[in-house]
Scaffold this active site. Structure first.
Site, PDB file in Angstrom:
ATOM      1  N   ASN A   1      59.352  37.409-112.672  1.00 50.92           N
ATOM      2  CA  ASN A   1      60.259  38.280-112.149  1.00 50.92           C
ATOM      3  C   ASN A   1      61.516  37.235-111.373  1.00 50.92           C
ATOM      4  O   ASN A   1      61.082  36.778-110.210  1.00 50.92           O
ATOM      5  CB  ASN A   1      59.793  38.983-110.901  1.00 50.92           C
ATOM      6  CG  ASN A   1      60.757  39.950-110.011  1.00 50.92           C
ATOM      7  OD1 ASN A   1      61.888  39.762-110.266  1.00 50.92           O
ATOM      8  ND2 ASN A   1      60.184  40.413-108.892  1.00 50.92           N
ATOM      9  N   TRP A   2      62.685  37.128-111.898  1.00 50.87           N
ATOM     10  CA  TRP A   2      63.446  36.308-111.351  1.00 50.87           C
ATOM     11  C   TRP A   2      64.217  36.833-110.240  1.00 50.87           C
ATOM     12  O   TRP A   2      64.909  35.849-109.612  1.00 50.87           O
ATOM     13  CB  TRP A   2      64.413  36.078-112.517  1.00 50.87           C
ATOM     14  CG  TRP A   2      64.176  35.434-113.956  1.00 50.87           C
ATOM     15  CD1 TRP A   2      62.698  34.965-113.941  1.00 50.87           C
ATOM     16  CD2 TRP A   2      64.683  35.074-114.884  1.00 50.87           C
ATOM     17  NE1 TRP A   2      62.658  34.302-115.249  1.00 50.87           N
ATOM     18  CE2 TRP A   2      63.914  34.607-115.810  1.00 50.87           C
ATOM     19  CE3 TRP A   2      66.310  35.505-115.415  1.00 50.87           C
ATOM     20  CZ2 TRP A   2      64.322  34.080-117.096  1.00 50.87           C
ATOM     21  CZ3 TRP A   2      66.462  34.959-116.685  1.00 50.87           C
ATOM     22  CH2 TRP A   2      65.592  34.344-117.800  1.00 50.87           C
ATOM     23  N   LYS A   3      64.033  37.825-110.000  1.00 48.70           N
ATOM     24  CA  LYS A   3      64.826  38.560-108.709  1.00 48.70           C
ATOM     25  C   LYS A   3      66.215  38.163-108.798  1.00 48.70           C
ATOM     26  O   LYS A   3      66.748  38.246-110.142  1.00 48.70           O
ATOM     27  CB  LYS A   3      64.291  38.064-107.487  1.00 48.70           C
ATOM     28  CG  LYS A   3      62.622  38.131-107.415  1.00 48.70           C
ATOM     29  CD  LYS A   3      62.121  37.799-105.863  1.00 48.70           C
ATOM     30  CE  LYS A   3      60.914  37.692-106.119  1.00 48.70           C
ATOM     31  NZ  LYS A   3      60.200  37.635-104.858  1.00 48.70           N
TER      32      LYS A   3
ATOM     33  N   HIS B   1      58.565  47.330-106.827  1.00 46.95           N
ATOM     34  CA  HIS B   1      58.473  46.221-106.398  1.00 46.95           C
ATOM     35  C   HIS B   1      58.633  46.416-104.855  1.00 46.95           C
ATOM     36  O   HIS B   1      59.299  47.133-104.300  1.00 46.95           O
ATOM     37  CB  HIS B   1      59.432  45.193-106.867  1.00 46.95           C
ATOM     38  CG  HIS B   1      59.049  43.745-106.549  1.00 46.95           C
ATOM     39  ND1 HIS B   1      59.323  43.430-105.211  1.00 46.95           N
ATOM     40  CD2 HIS B   1      58.464  42.774-107.043  1.00 46.95           C
ATOM     41  CE1 HIS B   1      59.038  41.903-104.948  1.00 46.95           C
ATOM     42  NE2 HIS B   1      58.506  41.718-106.294  1.00 46.95           N
TER      43      HIS B   1
ATOM     44  N   GLU C   1      59.902  44.559-102.631  1.00 49.60           N
ATOM     45  CA  GLU C   1      61.347  44.335-102.161  1.00 49.60           C
ATOM     46  C   GLU C   1      61.930  45.811-102.068  1.00 49.60           C
ATOM     47  O   GLU C   1      62.935  46.138-101.317  1.00 49.60           O
ATOM     48  CB  GLU C   1      61.908  43.246-102.796  1.00 49.60           C
ATOM     49  CG  GLU C   1      61.367  41.889-102.122  1.00 49.60           C
ATOM     50  CD  GLU C   1      61.430  40.947-103.218  1.00 49.60           C
ATOM     51  OE1 GLU C   1      62.081  40.849-104.153  1.00 49.60           O
ATOM     52  OE2 GLU C   1      60.784  39.850-103.106  1.00 49.60           O
TER      53      GLU C   1
ATOM     54  N   GLY D   1      56.406  35.582-102.144  1.00 48.04           N
ATOM     55  CA  GLY D   1      57.229  34.663-101.671  1.00 48.04           C
ATOM     56  C   GLY D   1      56.665  33.846-100.289  1.00 48.04           C
ATOM     57  O   GLY D   1      57.704  33.326 -99.569  1.00 48.04           O
TER      58      GLY D   1
ATOM     59  N   SER E   1      52.749  34.749-105.049  1.00 50.77           N
ATOM     60  CA  SER E   1      52.675  33.326-104.745  1.00 50.77           C
ATOM     61  C   SER E   1      51.676  32.702-105.697  1.00 50.77           C
ATOM     62  O   SER E   1      51.138  31.822-105.593  1.00 50.77           O
ATOM     63  CB  SER E   1      52.218  32.876-103.239  1.00 50.77           C
ATOM     64  OG  SER E   1      53.400  33.320-102.318  1.00 50.77           O
TER      65      SER E   1
ATOM     66  N   GLY F   1      56.983  35.271-109.158  1.00 54.59           N
ATOM     67  CA  GLY F   1      58.342  35.414-108.612  1.00 54.59           C
ATOM     68  C   GLY F   1      58.858  33.743-108.656  1.00 54.59           C
ATOM     69  O   GLY F   1      59.278  33.499-109.691  1.00 54.59           O
ATOM     70  N   GLY F   2      58.950  33.019-107.600  1.00 58.20           N
ATOM     71  CA  GLY F   2      59.220  31.665-107.695  1.00 58.20           C
ATOM     72  C   GLY F   2      58.932  30.951-108.657  1.00 58.20           C
ATOM     73  O   GLY F   2      59.758  30.087-109.086  1.00 58.20           O
TER      74      GLY F   2
HETATM   75  C1  PEP Z   1      57.221  38.869-106.700  1.00 58.02           C
HETATM   76  O1  PEP Z   1      58.109  38.768-106.426  1.00 58.02           O
HETATM   77  O2  PEP Z   1      56.886  39.784-107.608  1.00 58.02           O
HETATM   78  C2  PEP Z   1      56.323  37.510-106.437  1.00 58.02           C
HETATM   79  C3  PEP Z   1      55.108  37.787-106.871  1.00 58.02           C
HETATM   80  O3  PEP Z   1      57.098  36.802-105.993  1.00 58.02           O
HETATM   81  P1  PEP Z   1      56.368  35.385-105.639  1.00 58.02           P
HETATM   82  O4  PEP Z   1      55.448  34.927-106.666  1.00 58.02           O
HETATM   83  O5  PEP Z   1      57.452  34.367-105.473  1.00 58.02           O
HETATM   84  O6  PEP Z   1      55.264  35.300-104.578  1.00 58.02           O
END
Ligand code: PEP
Length: 248
Positions: free
Chosen positions: A9-11, A94, A96, A172, A211, A232-233
């Protein structure tokens, strides 16, 4: 035997240049990957990614959709538009979007339905906040989020739905759920689905998100009910993402 799926998920992180570099980096390591790999790009880059991944095992997803098929919804994007650019997956609900854009479980369920009606596979995100976990409400929260979808589309639709358990406190933050914590909620989710249909419960992929990185992916994905990750990251660096894709 459920398949392992790793979705990035590049956001809201991309440029034409970074997308090129990231996809070419991922493609260069795909021969060693057996998981199903999905990249969820921001809308303006779907076309670019579609072209770059042609003839590869990498699949394309979007990060959100509007539940309506078309019309006067300025700034919104429909399931059909997403499909038009070769995407087969879409992240729905999601955390967010639930928190920043006030998406309720019933709206999320409508979006899941719109995705399914257009042959897109929804990556349905569920998960509790830190306060909810500390109050012992994790199972109630996750059950409410999933039951809203079951009520609208029926349990049978879960043959085409991927669930991502993403504890909000782990997204995140660099603070990952322990394999035990994650496995316990994944098992709960599978049991919840099993109350309606055991064979669907056993077949539904449940990914962990929060994470996940190259260092902890193996341990998490090795858990009995964790079928991959939503990343994500760490999905923004080809090398890290590939490491995760090779885990499990
Ligand atoms: C996400 O936004 O779906 C996610 C899991 O982010 P991160 O891996 O950065 O915690």
């Amino acid at each position: 035997m459920r398949r392992t799926i790793v979705a990035g998920n590049w956001k809201m992180n991309a440029s034409k240049e970074s997308v090129n570099k990231l996809i070419l980096g991922i493609l260069s390591g795909m021969s060693e990957v057996s998981s199903e790999v999905v990249v969820c790009a921001p809308f303006p880059y779907l076309s670019q990614v579609e072209a770059l991944i042609t003839h590869s095992q990498v699949k394309l997803g979007a990060q959100n959709l509007n539940a309506n098929p078309a019309g006067a919804f300025t700034g919104e994007v429909s399931a059909n538009m997403i499909k038009d650019f070769g995407a087969r997956y879409v992240i729905v609900g999601h955390s967010e979007r639930r928190s920043l854009y006030r998406e309720t479980s019933s709206l999320v369920a409508e979006k899941v339905k719109a995705a399914l009606d257009n042959d897109l596979t929804p990556l349905l995100c569920v998960g509790e906040s830190l306060e909810q976990r500390e109050a012992g409400e994790t199972e109630t929260v996750v059950a409410e989020q999933i039951n809203a979808v079951i009520e609208l589309v029926g349990i049978g639709a879960f043959r085409n739905i991927i669930i991502a358990y993403e504890p909000v406190w782990a997204i995140g933050t660099g603070k990952t759920a322990s394999p035990e914590q994650a496995q316990a909620v994944h098992l709960f989710i599978r049991s919840l689905l099993g109350e309606s249909n055991e064979s669907i419960a056993q077949g539904t992929p449940i990914l962990y998100g929060g994470s996940m990185n190259a260092g902890n992916a193996n341990e998490l994905i090795s858990c009995a009910d964790i079928d991959g990750g939503l990343i994500g990251g760490a999905a923004l660096k080809a090398e890290d993402f590939l490491q995760i894709c090779k885990a499990g």
